[in-house]
Design a protein around this motif. Structure first.
Motif, PDB file in Angstrom:
ATOM      1  N   SER A  62      -4.844   5.524   7.520  1.00  0.00           N
ATOM      2  CA  SER A  62      -5.558   4.408   6.419  1.00  0.00           C
ATOM      3  C   SER A  62      -4.986   3.297   8.061  1.00  0.00           C
ATOM      4  O   SER A  62      -4.971   2.543   8.734  1.00  0.00           O
ATOM      5  CB  SER A  62      -5.273   4.059   5.786  1.00  0.00           C
ATOM      6  OG  SER A  62      -3.611   3.516   5.486  1.00  0.00           O
ATOM      7  N   GLY A  63      -2.938   3.338   8.032  1.00  0.00           N
ATOM      8  CA  GLY A  63      -2.893   2.493   8.952  1.00  0.00           C
ATOM      9  C   GLY A  63      -2.392   1.829  10.048  1.00  0.00           C
ATOM     10  O   GLY A  63      -2.950   1.130  10.653  1.00  0.00           O
ATOM     11  N   GLY A  84      -2.381  -3.410   4.715  1.00  0.00           N
ATOM     12  CA  GLY A  84      -2.396  -2.484   3.447  1.00  0.00           C
ATOM     13  C   GLY A  84      -2.442  -2.003   1.973  1.00  0.00           C
ATOM     14  O   GLY A  84      -2.929  -1.276   1.777  1.00  0.00           O
ATOM     15  N   LEU A  85      -3.098  -3.232   1.876  1.00  0.00           N
ATOM     16  CA  LEU A  85      -3.409  -3.855   0.328  1.00  0.00           C
ATOM     17  C   LEU A  85      -4.507  -2.553  -0.175  1.00  0.00           C
ATOM     18  O   LEU A  85      -4.546  -2.662  -1.168  1.00  0.00           O
ATOM     19  CB  LEU A  85      -3.110  -4.218  -0.380  1.00  0.00           C
ATOM     20  CG  LEU A  85      -1.049  -5.358  -0.455  1.00  0.00           C
ATOM     21  CD1 LEU A  85      -0.694  -6.757  -1.121  1.00  0.00           C
ATOM     22  CD2 LEU A  85      -0.390  -3.874  -1.154  1.00  0.00           C
ATOM     23  N   THR A  86      -5.455  -2.972   1.014  1.00  0.00           N
ATOM     24  CA  THR A  86      -6.755  -2.470   0.989  1.00  0.00           C
ATOM     25  C   THR A  86      -6.464  -0.887   0.599  1.00  0.00           C
ATOM     26  O   THR A  86      -7.485  -0.202   0.252  1.00  0.00           O
ATOM     27  CB  THR A  86      -7.176  -2.710   2.091  1.00  0.00           C
ATOM     28  OG1 THR A  86      -6.512  -2.104   3.349  1.00  0.00           O
ATOM     29  CG2 THR A  86      -7.565  -4.235   2.317  1.00  0.00           C
ATOM     30  N   PHE A  87      -5.380  -0.688   1.013  1.00  0.00           N
ATOM     31  CA  PHE A  87      -5.399   1.095   0.928  1.00  0.00           C
ATOM     32  C   PHE A  87      -5.585   1.201  -0.973  1.00  0.00           C
ATOM     33  O   PHE A  87      -6.526   2.539  -0.917  1.00  0.00           O
ATOM     34  CB  PHE A  87      -3.937   1.540   1.241  1.00  0.00           C
ATOM     35  CG  PHE A  87      -4.235   3.424   1.597  1.00  0.00           C
ATOM     36  CD1 PHE A  87      -4.812   3.772   1.853  1.00  0.00           C
ATOM     37  CD2 PHE A  87      -2.851   3.334   0.612  1.00  0.00           C
ATOM     38  CE1 PHE A  87      -3.944   5.049   2.315  1.00  0.00           C
ATOM     39  CE2 PHE A  87      -2.557   4.834   0.254  1.00  0.00           C
ATOM     40  CZ  PHE A  87      -3.147   5.449   1.390  1.00  0.00           C
ATOM     41  N   LEU A  88      -5.188   0.569  -1.170  1.00  0.00           N
ATOM     42  CA  LEU A  88      -5.189   0.723  -3.155  1.00  0.00           C
ATOM     43  C   LEU A  88      -6.741   0.535  -3.160  1.00  0.00           C
ATOM     44  O   LEU A  88      -7.140   1.590  -4.660  1.00  0.00           O
ATOM     45  CB  LEU A  88      -4.878  -0.400  -3.627  1.00  0.00           C
ATOM     46  CG  LEU A  88      -4.345  -0.214  -5.060  1.00  0.00           C
ATOM     47  CD1 LEU A  88      -3.837   1.277  -6.145  1.00  0.00           C
ATOM     48  CD2 LEU A  88      -4.132  -1.600  -6.018  1.00  0.00           C
ATOM     49  N   LEU A  89      -8.169  -0.142  -2.436  1.00  0.00           N
ATOM     50  CA  LEU A  89      -8.965  -0.049  -3.490  1.00  0.00           C
ATOM     51  C   LEU A  89      -9.912   1.175  -3.456  1.00  0.00           C
ATOM     52  O   LEU A  89     -10.314   1.507  -3.984  1.00  0.00           O
ATOM     53  CB  LEU A  89      -9.911  -1.032  -2.696  1.00  0.00           C
ATOM     54  CG  LEU A  89     -11.453  -1.760  -2.603  1.00  0.00           C
ATOM     55  CD1 LEU A  89     -11.158  -2.098  -3.876  1.00  0.00           C
ATOM     56  CD2 LEU A  89     -12.319  -2.512  -1.716  1.00  0.00           C
ATOM     57  N   PRO A  90      -9.840   2.124  -2.075  1.00  0.00           N
ATOM     58  CA  PRO A  90     -11.188   3.095  -2.813  1.00  0.00           C
ATOM     59  C   PRO A  90     -10.160   4.063  -3.879  1.00  0.00           C
ATOM     60  O   PRO A  90     -10.615   4.818  -4.484  1.00  0.00           O
ATOM     61  CB  PRO A  90     -10.592   4.143  -1.226  1.00  0.00           C
ATOM     62  CG  PRO A  90      -9.696   3.420  -0.508  1.00  0.00           C
ATOM     63  CD  PRO A  90      -9.597   1.459  -1.126  1.00  0.00           C
ATOM     64  N   GLY A 115      -0.130   0.828  -0.410  1.00  0.00           N
ATOM     65  CA  GLY A 115      -0.460  -0.165  -0.103  1.00  0.00           C
ATOM     66  C   GLY A 115       1.095  -0.122   0.903  1.00  0.00           C
ATOM     67  O   GLY A 115       0.692  -0.814   2.494  1.00  0.00           O
ATOM     68  N   MET A 116       2.556  -0.487   0.796  1.00  0.00           N
ATOM     69  CA  MET A 116       2.988  -1.097   1.103  1.00  0.00           C
ATOM     70  C   MET A 116       3.396  -0.327   2.508  1.00  0.00           C
ATOM     71  O   MET A 116       3.394  -1.223   4.003  1.00  0.00           O
ATOM     72  CB  MET A 116       4.341  -1.135   0.529  1.00  0.00           C
ATOM     73  CG  MET A 116       3.783  -2.248  -0.342  1.00  0.00           C
ATOM     74  SD  MET A 116       5.262  -2.011  -1.367  1.00  0.00           S
ATOM     75  CE  MET A 116       5.185  -2.996  -2.820  1.00  0.00           C
ATOM     76  N   GLY A 119       0.364  -0.719   5.626  1.00  0.00           N
ATOM     77  CA  GLY A 119       0.710  -2.010   5.745  1.00  0.00           C
ATOM     78  C   GLY A 119       1.405  -2.260   6.885  1.00  0.00           C
ATOM     79  O   GLY A 119       2.242  -2.799   7.533  1.00  0.00           O
ATOM     80  N   LEU A 120       3.132  -1.479   7.201  1.00  0.00           N
ATOM     81  CA  LEU A 120       3.917  -1.290   7.025  1.00  0.00           C
ATOM     82  C   LEU A 120       3.361  -0.122   8.792  1.00  0.00           C
ATOM     83  O   LEU A 120       3.698  -1.301  10.171  1.00  0.00           O
ATOM     84  CB  LEU A 120       5.102  -1.137   6.762  1.00  0.00           C
ATOM     85  CG  LEU A 120       6.253  -0.235   7.976  1.00  0.00           C
ATOM     86  CD1 LEU A 120       6.691  -2.004   7.978  1.00  0.00           C
ATOM     87  CD2 LEU A 120       7.123   0.829   7.195  1.00  0.00           C
ATOM     88  N   VAL A 121       2.941   0.472   8.527  1.00  0.00           N
ATOM     89  CA  VAL A 121       2.417   1.068   9.643  1.00  0.00           C
ATOM     90  C   VAL A 121       1.078   0.521  10.553  1.00  0.00           C
ATOM     91  O   VAL A 121       1.197   0.143  11.909  1.00  0.00           O
ATOM     92  CB  VAL A 121       1.351   2.288   9.508  1.00  0.00           C
ATOM     93  CG1 VAL A 121       0.520   3.197  10.913  1.00  0.00           C
ATOM     94  CG2 VAL A 121       2.330   2.989   8.173  1.00  0.00           C
TER      95      VAL A 121
END
Length: 147
Positions: A62-63, A84-90, A115-116, A119-121
């Motif tokens: 996802s990153g 990266g916080l959009t990783f949480l939605l699904p 999420g964190m 975003g770092l990736v």
């Protein structure tokens, strides 16, 4: 470093999306396993290792997909970190529908690690030379007479 030698292509994003889909399915399968199967310490530790390995694959994929969008839209490094916080939605949608009491802990873990780190990736792929000290530096003070 994992940054691609050439600019991102659609194949890069398609493979990242496929990896994210596999990781998403693997996490769903791991969380729907019956709890009676985890009777010994070995099976519990194996379950935890499998869960975090699949989660790491999902975070990385996802990153990279977010980095592709970040390069196209010319996101700043701070926005890349927050993306990266959009990783949480699904995961919130799927694990919220499972009905297990452990779903809240899984969601907290997804937010904290997934999420964190996604975003770092994303930030490291889009801006490989920016350091975290530069990102966390305070904004310069406002002045009436700019130089």
């Amino acid at each position: 470093m994992f940054t691609p030698a050439k600019p991102f292509s659609f194949r890069w994003v398609a493979s990242a999306a496929a990896g994210f889909g596999v990781a998403f399915g693997g996490l769903y399968w791991l969380t729907t396993l019956p709890r009676a199967d985890h009777a010994t310490i070995a099976t519990r530790s194996g379950y935890a290792c499998a869960f975090y390995c699949v989660l790491a694959v999902g975070v990385f994929c996802s990153g990279t997909a977010l980095a592709y969008v970040g390069r196209i839209r010319k996101w700043s490094p701070k926005i890349c970190r927050m993306a990266g916080l959009t990783f949480l939605l699904p995961f919130a949608v799927v694990f919220g529908t499972l009905g297990y009491p452990q779903s809240a802990l899984v969601l907290l873990d997804q937010w904290a690690m997934g999420g964190m780190l996604a975003g770092l990736v994303c930030q490291k792929f889009v801006y490989p030379h920016v350091k975290s000290d530069e990102l966390n530096a305070p904004e310069p003070p406002l002045t009436l007479f700019p130089k």
